[in-house]
Scaffold this active site. Sequence first.
Site, PDB file in Angstrom:
ATOM      1  N   ARG A  90      -1.693  -5.976  -8.588  1.00 10.67           N
ATOM      2  CA  ARG A  90      -0.547  -6.795  -8.230  1.00 10.67           C
ATOM      3  C   ARG A  90      -0.274  -7.818  -9.314  1.00 10.67           C
ATOM      4  NH1 ARG A  90      -3.113  -7.493  -2.400  1.00 10.67           N
ATOM      5  NH2 ARG A  90      -4.884  -7.002  -3.743  1.00 10.67           N
ATOM      6  N   HIS A 144       0.842  -1.200   0.000  1.00 16.23           N
ATOM      7  CA  HIS A 144       0.000   0.000   0.000  1.00 16.23           C
ATOM      8  C   HIS A 144       0.880   1.253   0.000  1.00 16.23           C
ATOM      9  CE1 HIS A 144      -3.064  -2.684   2.251  1.00 16.23           C
ATOM     10  NE2 HIS A 144      -3.605  -2.455   1.072  1.00 16.23           N
ATOM     11  N   SER A 151      -2.827  -7.801   2.744  1.00 17.28           N
ATOM     12  CA  SER A 151      -3.064  -7.711   4.186  1.00 17.28           C
ATOM     13  C   SER A 151      -3.466  -9.067   4.750  1.00 17.28           C
ATOM     14  CB  SER A 151      -4.171  -6.698   4.479  1.00 17.28           C
ATOM     15  OG  SER A 151      -3.799  -5.413   4.048  1.00 17.28           O
ATOM     16  N   LYS A 191     -17.398  -7.209   6.167  1.00 13.19           N
ATOM     17  CA  LYS A 191     -16.123  -7.856   6.478  1.00 13.19           C
ATOM     18  C   LYS A 191     -15.924  -7.889   7.986  1.00 13.19           C
ATOM     19  CE  LYS A 191     -13.548  -6.976   2.259  1.00 13.19           C
ATOM     20  NZ  LYS A 191     -12.338  -6.331   1.711  1.00 13.19           N
TER      21      LYS A 191
END
Length: 171
Positions: free
Chosen positions: A100, A27, A138, A51
């Site tokens: 990514r 990040h 993460s 979440k």
Amino acid sequence: MSGPMATGAEGVTAIYPGSFDPVTNGHLDLIERGQRIFKRVIVSVLLNQEKDPLFTIEERIEMLRTVTAQWNNVEVDRFEGLLVNYASAKGAVVVLRGVRAVTDFDYEFQMALMNRHLRPEIETVFLMPAEDYSYLSSSLVKEVVKLGGSVRGLVPPGIERNLKRKLKSGN
Ligand code: ADP
């Protein structure tokens, strides 16, 4: 040109949205690149009730503020509801996202096109992190710490300490 809706990179505000549970060096790599391109980058933590985050929204914001303190054109905020509405309210015409690997593509593609459908004036800009961080997430970081592995070099030192503290006491 001046004012929040100015065109041209000189005046552009970008929103970098995400969960940041917690912030990783991936990040940060993206924020660093973004703040070089845009006048102002607002890193905004999504308040997502569905979440089940490890860190509270306040903790995530606090960590982001600490690790982005070195850049005076980077702010940290939170939002809920539609991202494009929030972006407009902030005077932002760019949504910044990271890609990514190809696995990110499908989801990001859908989101970018839906956001364009909702508000055509907002552009999604994708940046690639340094190779070293292209496999980093993460959730993987949390998994590794939970299993007793080291995440040195993948998250800032203070974040690693917080992760260890959090994952030892509690879950
Ligand atoms: P989400 O919960 O939507 O995946 P994250 O907080 O994980 O949100 O990520 C926010 C944004 O940061 C996304 O665009 C994601 O692709 C990007 N990102 C996450 N990790 C990395 C990384 N290691 N390198 C580059 N971009 C990343």
